[in-house]
Enzyme design. Sequence first.
Site, mmCIF file in Angstrom:
data_model
loop_
_atom_site.group_PDB
_atom_site.id
_atom_site.type_symbol
_atom_site.label_atom_id
_atom_site.label_comp_id
_atom_site.label_asym_id
_atom_site.label_seq_id
_atom_site.Cartn_x
_atom_site.Cartn_y
_atom_site.Cartn_z
ATOM 1 C CB SER A 1 30.729 -32.083 115.250
ATOM 2 O OG SER A 1 31.730 -31.269 115.761
ATOM 3 C CG HIS B 1 33.383 -33.646 117.822
ATOM 4 N ND1 HIS B 1 33.519 -33.430 116.476
ATOM 5 C CD2 HIS B 1 33.718 -34.944 118.026
ATOM 6 C CE1 HIS B 1 33.931 -34.548 115.893
ATOM 7 N NE2 HIS B 1 34.046 -35.486 116.814
ATOM 8 C CG ASP C 1 35.245 -38.221 114.664
ATOM 9 O OD1 ASP C 1 35.616 -39.380 114.347
ATOM 10 O OD2 ASP C 1 34.992 -37.891 115.833
#
Lengths: 275, 191
Positions: free
Chosen positions: B14, B41, B134
């Site tokens: 991310s 992401h 995540d």
Amino acid sequence: MINKIEDIEIRLLLDAIFEKYHYDFRGYSTASVKRRLHQAVERLGCRTFSVLQDRVFHDPSILPELLSFLTVQVSELFRDPAYFRAIRELVVPHLKTYPSLKVWVAGCAAGEELYSLAILFREEGLEDRTLFYGTDINPAALRKAEAGVYELERIPLFTENHRRSGGKTSLSDYYTAAYGAAVFDKTLRRRAVFSDHSLVSDAVFAEVHLVSCRNVLIYFDRDLQDRAIGLFKDSLTRKGFLGLGAKESLRFCKHADAFAEFAREERIYQMRGVS
Amino acid sequence: MTGPSARAVVIGASSGALEALLGILPGLPKGYPLPIMVVVHVPPDRKSLLAEILGMKCRMGVREAEDKEPVCAGTVYLAPPDYHLLAETENCLSLSSEEPVHYSRPSIDVLFESAADVYGPGLIGIILSGGSDDGARGLQAIRQAGGTALVQRPSLALVPVMPQAALDVCPDARSLSLEEITACLLEAATV
């Protein structure tokens, strides 16, 4: 070996759903179906897929709940504004040459895409000559589509999407806000028919000039994708248009030759002339 | 070290993703024998330039995955903005626009869990820099299926939250520098 048993259970569960209710998820993308069935057993408090299968057979109340897990109902008004801009700027000029039009939104879920097209067609002066078909397999989704009521908190996104799609009016012209919800203008669905239709098992039902089927085919395996696109091909008029989701294409499809790329980036295809 | 016969690699990242990916992927040869699936992401509402940027620096082919795309060795597949990327079978990818997971679509967990199911012990999962949790669950799924779990050492990551969250859930994941992760991937390919 645990996974192997689970795979057998899932296969049997999908068979059970088909045998009892004639909803056929056996040709859906495995990875995504598995994921959603995992959510279903967890939320429905079933210990295993076999327990869920037992309920499929003996508890009629389970079907609507199960359908809500198995059919994906995520959309927005004017989702992917560039797609709607391409419909407006590139497809509409062709559609304007027809005295009457039919549009099929296949897998319409809660109706977001159909309302988007209805608004766009009104803005472009095509609404009065157009009949919209919205089809889905989930009765609860069709009821929502027919109601045309969306959470108010989703409206800013819808408004921004509409603007970016080249909207010529204000989205607020089309809904009234009440009790935390946006109720869309009933006249938008004056020329819309919502009905139950399965891309898996049903046949062609009308001749149409535009099929919009976005983010539905990604849930199908290749054979089922071929079947659905075959239906679109047989429904479309000569030189009719097919719009797919931003990451869907006809690249791996056996009917690819019947279509020409019309707006490549926006995934809009046009039927070729007489073959 | 890695499993006896790795067949695929999945990577999640991310904030700080680009720096971390550039510390690994350019070190792999053109004919790297495993496919690599990557979730970063990215914002849902615009085109991502990640594939182009990585493509310029990597010898492996890099592209955004298409739905039902066949999986080829030597290729890096990126999840497109606003879609989950899943391993459908060993030879096929699929996309989904199901709800965001951890507020994110694409989600690392969704890719990792589907790939763990498909590749079992033949999968290497890697969590890099990022600011969410995540990927932790997905990495655990990979371990439970017998696969290999690698994590960028939190103290070396631009944003340590995500690798740390993964280590908290998967204490037996190996915590490594980017150079060590690259070496692991090269070694996995020669077995």
